[in-house]
Structure formats: C-alpha cells, structure tokens
Design a protein around this motif. Structure first.
Motif, PDB file in Angstrom:
ATOM      1  N   PHE A  79       0.845  -1.189   0.000  1.00 43.16           N
ATOM      2  CA  PHE A  79       0.000   0.000   0.000  1.00 43.16           C
ATOM      3  C   PHE A  79       0.885   1.245   0.000  1.00 43.16           C
ATOM      4  O   PHE A  79       1.969   1.261   0.592  1.00 43.16           O
ATOM      5  CB  PHE A  79      -0.893   0.032   1.241  1.00 43.16           C
ATOM      6  CG  PHE A  79      -2.049  -0.923   1.194  1.00 43.16           C
ATOM      7  CD1 PHE A  79      -3.254  -0.550   0.600  1.00 43.16           C
ATOM      8  CD2 PHE A  79      -1.945  -2.186   1.753  1.00 43.16           C
ATOM      9  CE1 PHE A  79      -4.330  -1.430   0.562  1.00 43.16           C
ATOM     10  CE2 PHE A  79      -3.012  -3.069   1.719  1.00 43.16           C
ATOM     11  CZ  PHE A  79      -4.207  -2.691   1.122  1.00 43.16           C
ATOM     12  N   LEU A  80       0.393   2.278  -0.644  1.00 42.06           N
ATOM     13  CA  LEU A  80       1.076   3.564  -0.731  1.00 42.06           C
ATOM     14  C   LEU A  80       0.143   4.635  -0.200  1.00 42.06           C
ATOM     15  O   LEU A  80      -1.039   4.662  -0.548  1.00 42.06           O
ATOM     16  CB  LEU A  80       1.424   3.851  -2.193  1.00 42.06           C
ATOM     17  CG  LEU A  80       2.044   5.194  -2.553  1.00 42.06           C
ATOM     18  CD1 LEU A  80       3.482   5.264  -2.055  1.00 42.06           C
ATOM     19  CD2 LEU A  80       2.009   5.393  -4.071  1.00 42.06           C
ATOM     20  N   GLY A  81       0.673   5.512   0.665  1.00 41.13           N
ATOM     21  CA  GLY A  81      -0.156   6.578   1.209  1.00 41.13           C
ATOM     22  C   GLY A  81       0.674   7.789   1.582  1.00 41.13           C
ATOM     23  O   GLY A  81       1.898   7.799   1.413  1.00 41.13           O
ATOM     24  N   ALA A  82       0.019   8.805   2.107  1.00 43.31           N
ATOM     25  CA  ALA A  82       0.712  10.027   2.514  1.00 43.31           C
ATOM     26  C   ALA A  82       1.577   9.759   3.738  1.00 43.31           C
ATOM     27  O   ALA A  82       1.253   8.912   4.577  1.00 43.31           O
ATOM     28  CB  ALA A  82      -0.303  11.124   2.824  1.00 43.31           C
ATOM     29  N   GLU A  83       2.697  10.479   3.841  1.00 38.39           N
ATOM     30  CA  GLU A  83       3.585  10.321   4.992  1.00 38.39           C
ATOM     31  C   GLU A  83       2.882  10.654   6.297  1.00 38.39           C
ATOM     32  O   GLU A  83       3.242  10.146   7.359  1.00 38.39           O
ATOM     33  CB  GLU A  83       4.820  11.214   4.830  1.00 38.39           C
ATOM     34  CG  GLU A  83       5.839  10.671   3.849  1.00 38.39           C
ATOM     35  CD  GLU A  83       7.098  11.514   3.806  1.00 38.39           C
ATOM     36  OE1 GLU A  83       7.065  12.655   4.336  1.00 38.39           O
ATOM     37  OE2 GLU A  83       8.102  11.047   3.249  1.00 38.39           O
ATOM     38  N   THR A  84       1.878  11.502   6.232  1.00 41.88           N
ATOM     39  CA  THR A  84       1.149  11.903   7.438  1.00 41.88           C
ATOM     40  C   THR A  84       0.150  10.848   7.897  1.00 41.88           C
ATOM     41  O   THR A  84      -0.416  10.966   8.989  1.00 41.88           O
ATOM     42  CB  THR A  84       0.392  13.217   7.180  1.00 41.88           C
ATOM     43  OG1 THR A  84      -0.447  13.057   6.026  1.00 41.88           O
ATOM     44  CG2 THR A  84       1.364  14.360   6.932  1.00 41.88           C
ATOM     45  N   LEU A  85      -0.059   9.833   7.072  1.00 44.83           N
ATOM     46  CA  LEU A  85      -1.033   8.795   7.410  1.00 44.83           C
ATOM     47  C   LEU A  85      -0.508   7.951   8.566  1.00 44.83           C
ATOM     48  O   LEU A  85       0.547   7.330   8.471  1.00 44.83           O
ATOM     49  CB  LEU A  85      -1.293   7.907   6.194  1.00 44.83           C
ATOM     50  CG  LEU A  85      -2.443   6.904   6.290  1.00 44.83           C
ATOM     51  CD1 LEU A  85      -3.779   7.627   6.442  1.00 44.83           C
ATOM     52  CD2 LEU A  85      -2.471   6.019   5.050  1.00 44.83           C
ATOM     53  N   GLU A  86      -1.231   7.930   9.663  1.00 45.56           N
ATOM     54  CA  GLU A  86      -0.801   7.189  10.846  1.00 45.56           C
ATOM     55  C   GLU A  86      -1.501   5.835  10.883  1.00 45.56           C
ATOM     56  O   GLU A  86      -2.497   5.640  11.567  1.00 45.56           O
ATOM     57  CB  GLU A  86      -1.091   7.995  12.111  1.00 45.56           C
ATOM     58  CG  GLU A  86      -0.290   9.290  12.195  1.00 45.56           C
ATOM     59  CD  GLU A  86      -0.536  10.035  13.495  1.00 45.56           C
ATOM     60  OE1 GLU A  86      -1.262   9.502  14.356  1.00 45.56           O
ATOM     61  OE2 GLU A  86      -0.007  11.149  13.640  1.00 45.56           O
ATOM     62  N   VAL A  87      -0.967   4.912  10.120  1.00 46.72           N
ATOM     63  CA  VAL A  87      -1.496   3.546  10.080  1.00 46.72           C
ATOM     64  C   VAL A  87      -0.375   2.606  10.492  1.00 46.72           C
ATOM     65  O   VAL A  87       0.624   2.468   9.791  1.00 46.72           O
ATOM     66  CB  VAL A  87      -2.004   3.181   8.669  1.00 46.72           C
ATOM     67  CG1 VAL A  87      -2.445   1.723   8.627  1.00 46.72           C
ATOM     68  CG2 VAL A  87      -3.165   4.088   8.285  1.00 46.72           C
ATOM     69  N   LEU A  88      -0.516   1.981  11.639  1.00 45.66           N
ATOM     70  CA  LEU A  88       0.517   1.081  12.129  1.00 45.66           C
ATOM     71  C   LEU A  88       0.400  -0.296  11.505  1.00 45.66           C
ATOM     72  O   LEU A  88       1.383  -1.011  11.364  1.00 45.66           O
ATOM     73  CB  LEU A  88       0.444   0.978  13.657  1.00 45.66           C
ATOM     74  CG  LEU A  88       0.666   2.297  14.413  1.00 45.66           C
ATOM     75  CD1 LEU A  88       0.542   2.066  15.916  1.00 45.66           C
ATOM     76  CD2 LEU A  88       2.036   2.881  14.083  1.00 45.66           C
ATOM     77  N   LYS A  89      -0.803  -0.682  11.128  1.00 53.80           N
ATOM     78  CA  LYS A  89      -1.002  -1.963  10.468  1.00 53.80           C
ATOM     79  C   LYS A  89      -2.204  -1.857   9.545  1.00 53.80           C
ATOM     80  O   LYS A  89      -3.059  -0.982   9.698  1.00 53.80           O
ATOM     81  CB  LYS A  89      -1.203  -3.083  11.488  1.00 53.80           C
ATOM     82  CG  LYS A  89      -2.453  -2.943  12.345  1.00 53.80           C
ATOM     83  CD  LYS A  89      -2.590  -4.130  13.289  1.00 53.80           C
ATOM     84  CE  LYS A  89      -3.864  -4.020  14.133  1.00 53.80           C
ATOM     85  NZ  LYS A  89      -4.045  -5.195  15.011  1.00 53.80           N
ATOM     86  N   ILE A  90      -2.243  -2.750   8.569  1.00 52.02           N
ATOM     87  CA  ILE A  90      -3.340  -2.775   7.613  1.00 52.02           C
ATOM     88  C   ILE A  90      -4.310  -3.876   8.015  1.00 52.02           C
ATOM     89  O   ILE A  90      -3.937  -5.047   8.106  1.00 52.02           O
ATOM     90  CB  ILE A  90      -2.822  -3.035   6.186  1.00 52.02           C
ATOM     91  CG1 ILE A  90      -1.888  -1.908   5.731  1.00 52.02           C
ATOM     92  CG2 ILE A  90      -3.976  -3.219   5.220  1.00 52.02           C
ATOM     93  CD1 ILE A  90      -2.570  -0.584   5.499  1.00 52.02           C
ATOM     94  N   ASP A  91      -5.540  -3.492   8.292  1.00 52.98           N
ATOM     95  CA  ASP A  91      -6.575  -4.476   8.590  1.00 52.98           C
ATOM     96  C   ASP A  91      -7.931  -3.854   8.275  1.00 52.98           C
ATOM     97  O   ASP A  91      -8.013  -2.740   7.758  1.00 52.98           O
ATOM     98  CB  ASP A  91      -6.498  -4.964  10.044  1.00 52.98           C
ATOM     99  CG  ASP A  91      -6.599  -3.825  11.059  1.00 52.98           C
ATOM    100  OD1 ASP A  91      -7.194  -2.768  10.729  1.00 52.98           O
ATOM    101  OD2 ASP A  91      -6.092  -3.983  12.178  1.00 52.98           O
ATOM    102  N   LYS A  92      -8.989  -4.572   8.588  1.00 49.21           N
ATOM    103  CA  LYS A  92     -10.323  -4.088   8.230  1.00 49.21           C
ATOM    104  C   LYS A  92     -10.731  -2.862   9.036  1.00 49.21           C
ATOM    105  O   LYS A  92     -11.618  -2.113   8.620  1.00 49.21           O
ATOM    106  CB  LYS A  92     -11.346  -5.214   8.390  1.00 49.21           C
ATOM    107  CG  LYS A  92     -11.159  -6.318   7.358  1.00 49.21           C
ATOM    108  CD  LYS A  92     -12.412  -7.131   7.151  1.00 49.21           C
ATOM    109  CE  LYS A  92     -12.256  -8.071   5.970  1.00 49.21           C
ATOM    110  NZ  LYS A  92     -13.502  -8.780   5.609  1.00 49.21           N
ATOM    111  N   THR A  93     -10.074  -2.639  10.164  1.00 50.72           N
ATOM    112  CA  THR A  93     -10.368  -1.434  10.938  1.00 50.72           C
ATOM    113  C   THR A  93      -9.744  -0.211  10.286  1.00 50.72           C
ATOM    114  O   THR A  93     -10.408   0.808  10.057  1.00 50.72           O
ATOM    115  CB  THR A  93      -9.847  -1.580  12.379  1.00 50.72           C
ATOM    116  OG1 THR A  93     -10.486  -2.695  12.997  1.00 50.72           O
ATOM    117  CG2 THR A  93     -10.129  -0.319  13.181  1.00 50.72           C
TER     118      THR A  93
END
Length: 266
Positions: free
Chosen positions: A122-136
């Motif tokens: 996955f690719l996103g903005a540097e400001t995106l605070e996603v520690l893991k990818i899941d359905k949440t």
C-alpha cells in the motif's frame, strides 16, 4: 508490471545498437556460452545505466549464475512482448527478466525455482498514521489499484466489504489521484510504486504503508528463469547455480545493492 515498463521503451530503442557491445559479458574459464534475454526497461530489475551498459538485479543475478555454472553470459535485449517467442525461436536459451511464474506462462515455457518474490504494498501520505493494515484501518478508505490486476483481486477478496476500491487503467493514474487527495491509498507492485513514484519528485510526501504482501494465492509463485519446454538439463543446472549463490552470500550482496528487503521472500 508491463504498463510500468512501457515508459522506457523509447529510450531502449535509441540505444539498442550500442547494447550489442556495451552489455557486460561474464566469461569464466570453460568456453561454453549461455545466451540470456532481458528487457532492459524495468529499473531496478533490468535497465540501461547512465554508462550505456546493461544493469539491474536481473542482470547481476544472471551474471552470477553464469559464473557459478562456469559459462559465458551473452546478453540479448528483447521487448517484453517478444521474450517468450524469442526463446522458442531459439534466439537465446533463457529469459532472466522477472518473468512471473503463472499457469498461463507455463503453457509456453518451463521455469526454474523462483529467484525472487513479487511483493505488493500500500502507498499513502507520509502523514497517514497507520501502524497496520486491517479491516479497521481500511474502513471507508478509497483505494486505487490497476484494473484487472492481481492486486485488484486481492483487494476485492479481502477488503471489498469495508473499503471503496477504485480501478484505473494505469497505476500512474491512481498515484496522480493520490497526489490530488482523491484517494486515501494506492495498492500495487511494491517495486513499481517505489521506483516509478516514490523515487520521483511527485512521490515526495508519500510512503509505503504496512507490510509487503507475497501470498501465492494472489501474487503467484514469484519470478523464475524461463527456458524452452523440456529443457530439463538447463533447469537443473540453473537451479543448482541458484542454490549455490544463495548459500555463498552472492545473492544477498546483489539483493542489498538494489533493495532494503529480501527479494527471495524469506
């Protein structure tokens, strides 16, 4: 990844005449020759360097295999769409161009063991605070992906119930919409996203998000070296050589020259 490669074709045509002389030839003692084909249009896997010489991960792996087999590498540059037909027309003995091992390809060629995975990310903005990818974390997110790709199939099989999946003809169209804040994420081939977007000025302010995905159910068995159907002797020699360069550290040295993760899939 074919659409990613297409952007380099004009440059390749301009230098094909040079490459007959500029491609690196590895010639250990022994005298035997092995003609290897690659596309030279998909950095960092295979490309023409600033010095006009053939370079890249595929090329270095091919040269290392030739050295381990005590044969001379003779490189042939071939358009992606003609790689398999050129092999079967005996213009070369093997293809070292990150050709994916798929059931469709196996109708026309035989493959060695996989020599690298084809990770997705996955690719996103540097400001995106996603520690893991899941359905949440993906709930209500708009995710761009190349239409009809294995990456779209993965998203639809795993996240279609919680995310909006938006297909594009070209992954570059998706990254353009990501820059324009019309998407939350883009999902695609990790190497393509890194080298055709993140390493460009347009990619500033963006990052890979979460882990790499290599599950064979969606992303296949990786890339293999293709030979003509029934050439079992060459497959065996290449597999032995591949095991040798894995064991003696040569593969890792080549890997680390181009990537900050293990392309073999460990």
């Amino acid at each position: 990844m074919r659409k990613w490669r297409a952007a380099a074709k004009g440059f390749i045509v301009a230098v094909l005449g040079v490459m007959a002389f500029a491609a690196p030839q590895i010639a250990p003692a022994g005298g035997a020759k092995l003609r290897l084909a690659t596309e030279a249009a998909a950095p960092p896997l295979n490309y023409i360097g600033k010095d006009g010489r053939l370079a890249g991960f595929d090329v270095d792996i091919g040269n290392a295999l030739c050295k381990a087999m005590t044969v001379e590498c003779k490189w042939v540059i071939e358009d992606w769409d003609n790689l398999v037909s050129g092999l079967n027309q005996r213009r070369y003995e093997a293809i070292v161009s990150s050709l994916p091992i798929t059931g469709e390809q196996q109708k026309n060629v035989d493959f060695t063991n996989s020599y690298h995975v084809m990770p997705a990310a996955f690719l996103g903005a540097e400001t995106l605070e996603v520690l893991k990818i899941d359905k949440t974390t993906l709930t209500d997110k708009i995710i761009g992906v190349e239409a009809g790709s294995v990456h779209e199939a993965f998203l639809r099989d795993n996240f279609a119930d919680i995310a909006q999946i938006k297909p594009y003809d070209l992954i570059a169209q998706a990254t353009l919409d990501l820059v324009g804040k019309r998407l939350d994420l883009v999902f695609g081939d990790r190497i393509e996203l890194e080298y055709s977007f993140l390493k460009t000025k347009e990619g500033r302010g963006f990052k890979l998000v979460g882990p790499s995905y290599t599950d064979a159910k969606w992303f296949g068995a990786g890339a293999g070296i293709a030979v003509r159907k029934g050439d079992d002797a060459l497959i065996e020699r290449l597999n032995v050589a591949l095991a040798r360069i894995r064991a003696d550290g040569t593969y890792k040295k080549i890997n680390d020259r181009y990537f900050d993760f293990d392309m073999y899939g460990n």
